[in-house]
Structure formats: structure tokens, C-alpha cells
Design a protein around this motif. Structure first.
Motif, PDB file in Angstrom:
ATOM      1  N   GLY A 126       0.806  -1.207   0.000  1.00 29.77           N
ATOM      2  CA  GLY A 126       0.000   0.000   0.000  1.00 29.77           C
ATOM      3  C   GLY A 126       0.844   1.264   0.000  1.00 29.77           C
ATOM      4  N   SER A 127       0.170   2.397   0.181  1.00 31.05           N
ATOM      5  CA  SER A 127       0.855   3.679   0.152  1.00 31.05           C
ATOM      6  C   SER A 127       0.163   4.661   1.079  1.00 31.05           C
ATOM      7  CB  SER A 127       0.873   4.240  -1.281  1.00 31.05           C
ATOM      8  OG  SER A 127      -0.452   4.406  -1.772  1.00 31.05           O
ATOM      9  N   LYS A 128       0.896   5.693   1.438  1.00 31.11           N
ATOM     10  CA  LYS A 128       0.367   6.755   2.290  1.00 31.11           C
ATOM     11  C   LYS A 128       0.555   8.080   1.578  1.00 31.11           C
ATOM     12  CE  LYS A 128       0.586   6.210   6.629  1.00 31.11           C
ATOM     13  NZ  LYS A 128       1.048   6.007   8.023  1.00 31.11           N
ATOM     14  N   ARG A 129      -0.458   8.930   1.622  1.00 32.61           N
ATOM     15  CA  ARG A 129      -0.396  10.231   0.960  1.00 32.61           C
ATOM     16  C   ARG A 129      -0.333  11.333   2.010  1.00 32.61           C
ATOM     17  NH1 ARG A 129      -4.808   9.363  -3.991  1.00 32.61           N
ATOM     18  NH2 ARG A 129      -3.924   7.343  -4.677  1.00 32.61           N
ATOM     19  N   LEU A 130       0.739  12.117   1.930  1.00 37.05           N
ATOM     20  CA  LEU A 130       0.930  13.241   2.842  1.00 37.05           C
ATOM     21  C   LEU A 130       0.492  14.521   2.140  1.00 37.05           C
ATOM     22  CD1 LEU A 130       2.719  10.948   3.987  1.00 37.05           C
ATOM     23  CD2 LEU A 130       4.428  12.676   4.563  1.00 37.05           C
ATOM     24  N   PHE A 131      -0.021  15.457   2.918  1.00 38.90           N
ATOM     25  CA  PHE A 131      -0.477  16.717   2.343  1.00 38.90           C
ATOM     26  C   PHE A 131      -0.449  17.793   3.422  1.00 38.90           C
ATOM     27  CE2 PHE A 131      -3.959  13.688   3.184  1.00 38.90           C
ATOM     28  CZ  PHE A 131      -4.563  14.306   4.283  1.00 38.90           C
ATOM     29  N   ARG A 132      -0.611  19.039   3.006  1.00 41.93           N
ATOM     30  CA  ARG A 132      -0.693  20.131   3.976  1.00 41.93           C
ATOM     31  C   ARG A 132      -1.879  19.885   4.903  1.00 41.93           C
ATOM     32  NH1 ARG A 132       2.491  24.409   3.785  1.00 41.93           N
ATOM     33  NH2 ARG A 132       3.572  25.028   1.869  1.00 41.93           N
ATOM     34  N   LYS A 133      -1.699  20.225   6.171  1.00 38.64           N
ATOM     35  CA  LYS A 133      -2.697  19.922   7.187  1.00 38.64           C
ATOM     36  C   LYS A 133      -4.090  20.421   6.787  1.00 38.64           C
ATOM     37  CE  LYS A 133      -0.296  21.937  10.439  1.00 38.64           C
ATOM     38  NZ  LYS A 133       1.027  22.097   9.855  1.00 38.64           N
TER      39      LYS A 133
END
Length: 284
Positions: A126-133
Motif C-alpha cells: 500500500g501507500s500513504k499520501r501526505l499533504f498540507r494539514k
């Protein structure tokens, strides 16, 4: 805003000191033209700010000055026809440079914060997506998305995911002798943003090592940014820089505001009116 956005730089007000940094909609090139025309004392180099837009340039410059960065490889979309890519369940290899998963996938644009992490099958995939809060969230996990974005026509940096015991260190350097540092829970952990009673993200003061202070000095000098924020990762006894942000202020620290104001006062007076600085030294 009317003057800055719509009038020629010849009509901008005169100033002795220029604080200027890029933000969405700000005409950085006009500010560069103004500085060339009027020659004010510029705190953060306006031309070098453009280097911060490209993570490839940032990493290359960090390596040139001897600042550690995570092991990485680059996929340049413009060179896709001549680039060899081998993506497997446990690694990604570009032109013979192999990075084992988990890997971090960053758009080369420093303004794009949509960063993905891909995990090997041994860690569940799987994968994880990071983004601005957004509110109290900073990442989401996608268990069924395993393949990178390498074929979507854009350029990316792929780097190893360093083990940091769940924290990131945010460093805010002012000049070559001062650096304030704070640790926060990494968005990689669970994507939940911890906030204090004032609604600010919870951060903890950090004491920088001698090597980390030297990293801060090198970053300020290399990028020409008197006030310069950057991200530090502590892993296995070493410290690595993974992002340089340029002009950044600590969100919730009166001490930092006081210290940085005093330092800016010294820099400005030392350049423009050293006799005044001698008569009225820095407040204690």
C-alpha cells in the motif's frame, strides 16, 4: 497590493531594507527588478529563492556543501524516453540506482506538498499520501495503491524513508549563528495532527547538536536566505536535510520572535548605520 501588482517597479516606494519572499500570487521577478534598480539591503536573496522551487536543485546544492540528504534517485519526465525504470514490490530502480521500499515520492516542485510513501509487501504494501494539514489530518493510508506515479508524465524525486522514531525536526535559522528548532509528530505516523489549547500544532523545543548547527550555517550561506527554515530528519545517529523552505517563522514562540527581531535589527543597522548600532547596542 495595487502598487506591487500593477505598477512598474520605478513607481514602488523607496526603502533602505527589503524583506521579500515568494508566496502565491507575489511577483517575485518584479521584486528582483526593484532590488536591481534601487539596491536596498536585501535580507533574503531574491534570485536564489527561485532555487527553492525545484527540489532537484535543492538536493544538488545540499550535497555540494556537504550537508547529508537521504539516499535518492530522480525521474525526469523530460528524459523519460532514455530512462530505464524497474519497479518491483520491494524496490524502485531508475537508471541503475535502486531505492528499497519504503520509499518517499516527492514532486520536484517545492510548492507541491502532495508527497506519497510506498511500502514493501513485507510491511503490508500500500501507500500513504501526505499533504498540507487539513483540520486535524495530514495523511491518509491507501492499502490497495502500490504503484508509484512515475508514469503519469511528471518528474519526481524518490528517496529512502528514514527511521526517525516518529518525529520531524523543524529548524528556523536566522543568520549564521542562530537557529531555533522544534520537533513534531511526523505525518507518517498516523496522519493525526496534535493541537494545543490555542489550536496550534503541538511542537517541542529541540536542542541542536554541534553538527546540526553547522548544517544550519551552511544552509543559510548556500541559499542566501538570512531567515531560512528547513526540515531535519534524525536517523541512526545522523541528521539529514530533506527540505529547504526559505522564509519561515515559528508559529508560536515569543522568544523566537524577540531573538529574530533583535538579530534583524543588528543586521540592518550594521549595514546601514553602524554608528547607531555602536551607540545603541542590541537589547539584552
Amino acid at each position: 497590493e495595487e502598487v506591487i501588482l500593477h505598477r512598474p517597479v520605478e513607481e514602488w516606494p523607496l526603502c533602505d531594507v527589503l524583506f521579500s519572499w515568494f508566496s502565491s500570487g507575489f511577483p517575485l521577478h518584479k521584486a528582483q527588478d526593484y532590488a536591481a534598480l534601487r539596491q536596498p539591503f536585501v535580507l533574503n536573496d531574491l534570485h536564489q529563492q527561485e532555487e527553492l522551487f525545484d527540489r532537484r536543485i535543492v538536493y544538488r546544492k545540499l550535497e555540494e556543501i556537504g550537508v547529508p540528504v537521504p539516499a535518492y534517485t530522480i525521474f525526469n519526465a523530460d528524459d523519460a524516453a532514455s530512462t530505464t525504470v524497474d519497479e518491483a514490490e520491494d524496490y524502485l530502480e531508475i537508471n541503475g540506482v535502486r531505492i528499497r521500499k519504503p520509499i518517499v515520492e516527492k514532486p520536484v516542485s517545492g510548492e507541491d506538498h502532495n508527497i506519497y510513501i510506498y511500502y514493501p509487501r513485507s510491511m503490508g504494501g500500500g501507500s500513504k499520501r501526505l499533504f498540507r494539514k487539513k483540520a486535524d489530518c495530514s495523511s491518509h493510508y491507501y492499502p490497495d495503491v502500490h504503484t508509484t506515479r512515475i508514469h503519469d508524465g511528471a518528474s519526481y524525486i524518490y528517496e529512502e524513508l528514514l527511521q526517525t522514531e516518529g518525529t520531524d525536526v523543524k529548524v528556523y535559522a536566522v543568520g549564521v549563528e542562530y537557529a531555533h528548532a522544534e520537533a513534531r509528530k511526523s505525518p507518517v505516523v498516523d496522519g493525526k495532527v496534535m493541537r494545543n489549547a490555542r489550536g496550534r500544532e503541538v511542537r517541542y523545543p529541540v536542542i541542536l547538536s554541534t553538527d546540526e548547527k553547522e548544517i544550519a550555517r551552511k544552509v543559510v550561506l548556500a541559499f542566501g536566505q538570512t531567515l531560512c527554515g528547513f526540515d531535519l530528519l534524525r536517523s541512526n545517529g545522523r541528521s539529514y536535510v530533506c527540505d529547504v523552505n526559505g522564509w519561515s517563522f515559528v508559529k508560536d514562540s515569543h522568544k523566537f520572535w524577540q531573538d529574530s527581531a533583535n538579530l534583524f535589527r543588528q543586521y540592518c543597522l550594521g549595514t546601514l548605520a553602524p554608528q547607531h548600532l555602536a551607540l545603541f547596542p542590541q537589547p539584552s
